[in-house]
Write a protein that holds these residues in place. Structure first.
Motif, PDB file in Angstrom:
ATOM      1  N   GLY A  29      29.507  96.412  -6.863  1.00 40.38           N
ATOM      2  CA  GLY A  29      29.582  95.161  -6.482  1.00 40.38           C
ATOM      3  C   GLY A  29      30.157  95.128  -5.170  1.00 40.38           C
ATOM      4  O   GLY A  29      30.396  94.026  -4.793  1.00 40.38           O
ATOM      5  N   GLY A  30      30.291  96.151  -4.602  1.00 43.20           N
ATOM      6  CA  GLY A  30      30.902  96.124  -3.047  1.00 43.20           C
ATOM      7  C   GLY A  30      32.446  95.762  -3.146  1.00 43.20           C
ATOM      8  O   GLY A  30      33.182  95.713  -2.259  1.00 43.20           O
ATOM      9  N   TYR A  31      32.930  96.355  -4.108  1.00 39.13           N
ATOM     10  CA  TYR A  31      34.410  96.439  -4.630  1.00 39.13           C
ATOM     11  C   TYR A  31      35.215  97.332  -3.592  1.00 39.13           C
ATOM     12  O   TYR A  31      34.757  98.387  -3.112  1.00 39.13           O
ATOM     13  N   THR A  32      36.202  96.769  -2.783  1.00 43.31           N
ATOM     14  CA  THR A  32      36.833  97.223  -1.583  1.00 43.31           C
ATOM     15  C   THR A  32      38.044  97.678  -1.958  1.00 43.31           C
ATOM     16  O   THR A  32      38.908  96.815  -2.556  1.00 43.31           O
ATOM     17  N   THR A  33      38.497  99.085  -1.834  1.00 39.15           N
ATOM     18  CA  THR A  33      39.831  99.448  -1.981  1.00 39.15           C
ATOM     19  C   THR A  33      40.785  99.271  -0.530  1.00 39.15           C
ATOM     20  O   THR A  33      39.921  99.937   0.517  1.00 39.15           O
ATOM     21  N   ALA A  34      41.885  98.779  -0.616  1.00 38.75           N
ATOM     22  CA  ALA A  34      42.618  98.715   0.670  1.00 38.75           C
ATOM     23  C   ALA A  34      43.519 100.032   0.388  1.00 38.75           C
ATOM     24  O   ALA A  34      44.178 100.235  -0.552  1.00 38.75           O
ATOM     25  N   PHE A  35      43.852 100.422   1.807  1.00 43.32           N
ATOM     26  CA  PHE A  35      44.705 101.566   1.823  1.00 43.32           C
ATOM     27  C   PHE A  35      45.871 101.141   2.881  1.00 43.32           C
ATOM     28  O   PHE A  35      45.435 100.638   3.961  1.00 43.32           O
ATOM     29  N   LYS A  36      46.881 101.764   2.873  1.00 41.51           N
ATOM     30  CA  LYS A  36      48.022 101.616   3.853  1.00 41.51           C
ATOM     31  C   LYS A  36      48.663 103.179   4.360  1.00 41.51           C
ATOM     32  O   LYS A  36      49.013 103.962   3.204  1.00 41.51           O
ATOM     33  N   ASP A  37      48.494 103.574   5.166  1.00 48.17           N
ATOM     34  CA  ASP A  37      48.711 105.050   5.562  1.00 48.17           C
ATOM     35  C   ASP A  37      48.083 105.775   4.490  1.00 48.17           C
ATOM     36  O   ASP A  37      48.847 106.804   4.344  1.00 48.17           O
ATOM     37  N   GLY A  38      46.827 105.533   4.258  1.00 50.60           N
ATOM     38  CA  GLY A  38      46.035 106.633   3.670  1.00 50.60           C
ATOM     39  C   GLY A  38      46.332 106.437   2.129  1.00 50.60           C
ATOM     40  O   GLY A  38      45.777 107.284   1.443  1.00 50.60           O
ATOM     41  N   LYS A  39      47.281 105.528   1.672  1.00 57.29           N
ATOM     42  CA  LYS A  39      47.320 105.366   0.254  1.00 57.29           C
ATOM     43  C   LYS A  39      46.728 103.986  -0.221  1.00 57.29           C
ATOM     44  O   LYS A  39      46.994 103.114   0.386  1.00 57.29           O
ATOM     45  N   SER A  40      46.262 104.125  -1.384  1.00 59.80           N
ATOM     46  CA  SER A  40      45.607 102.723  -1.924  1.00 59.80           C
ATOM     47  C   SER A  40      46.615 101.749  -2.275  1.00 59.80           C
ATOM     48  O   SER A  40      47.811 102.341  -3.053  1.00 59.80           O
ATOM     49  N   VAL A  41      46.352 100.574  -1.849  1.00 61.54           N
ATOM     50  CA  VAL A  41      47.602  99.517  -2.116  1.00 61.54           C
ATOM     51  C   VAL A  41      46.938  98.549  -3.115  1.00 61.54           C
ATOM     52  O   VAL A  41      47.595  97.610  -3.790  1.00 61.54           O
TER      53      VAL A  41
END
Length: 242
Positions: A29-41
């Motif tokens: 469903g287009g779920y979006t994972t956010a990353f900070k400096d390459g790590k998921s947050v």
């Protein structure tokens, strides 16, 4: 959960430096994972366009080993099932409940997705806090159902607060909100995102449509503030001491 995925992505990219990986529309469903400096947050999900889904909000998910058993135990303890356990292909299982005080909280059983990889660093979540109108019931619920230990930080009529502990580490807090939450405002989990400069973060957020809910103030745990983002989702900021 956001009513405007593009706007939310732009907001948090500017505020925290997040980058994104958008999941397949048909499968996730287009779920979006956010990353900070390459790590998921964190994760972002588009709400239903018909307005029948969840409001714009951040949610806390607690890890469980067996989501069906935990859901059954939660129901027996007075929780309301908002979303029954469901499989997320190759990622795990998820569910959403309303705890005995009415606060929404998620459950996640590990599969390929094992939660956030960065925590308590700039641009990532640093603390999770339940503001509950039924404080005693909430403490009992989270310790009994999720196997967490309770560590009472304060127990006065003016300020009741218990930390939830696992493996000797404080993971979250429960605050007695019965004295200050209006009747129309439900109990809720709130998420603190860490920043190295709360005041600068607020100034930037305001230029992108944020609203101040709790002005910045110093506390024994750092400088904190409460905002709603560009679509109305509430979140907290914390600048640690030192």
């Amino acid at each position: 959960m956001t009513s405007d995925m593009k706007k939310s992505q732009e907001f948090y990219a500017a505020l925290f430096g997040w980058t994104y990986d958008v999941g397949d529309q048909e499968t996730y469903g287009g779920y979006t994972t956010a990353f900070k400096d390459g790590k998921s947050v964190a994760g972002l999900m588009q709400s239903q366009e018909d307005g029948q889904g969840y409001p714009d909000m951040w949610s806390t998910y607690l890890r469980v080993d067996n989501i069906e058993q935990t859901m059954a135990a939660a129901k027996n303890a007075g929780a309301m099932p908002f979303m029954e356990p469901m499989d997320v292909p190759e990622q795990g299982k998820m569910a959403m409940i309303g705890d005995p005080g009415g606060a929404a909280v998620g459950m996640w059983e590990f599969g390929g997705h094992t939660g956030f990889q960065a925590h308590e660093v700039d641009g990532a979540a640093a603390w999770h806090e339940l503001h509950s109108k039924d404080y005693a019931a909430a403490v009992d619920f989270y310790t009994n159902i999720f196997g967490l230990q309770a560590s009472v930080m304060s127990d006065t009529p003016e300020f009741r607060y218990t930390n939830l502990v696992d493996g000797g580490k404080e993971l979250a807090g429960i605050m007695d909100a019965s004295g200050y939450l209006p009747a129309e405002v439900p109990s809720s989990w709130q998420i603190y995102f860490q920043t190295n400069d709360v005041d600068a973060a607020i100034a930037l957020a305001l230029t992108m449509g944020a609203t101040i809910v709790n002005p910045a103030e110093d506390s024994p745990y750092g400088r904190i503030a409460g905002l709603t983002d560009c679509t109305g989702a509430m979140f907290k900021l914390v600048q640690p001491l030192g």
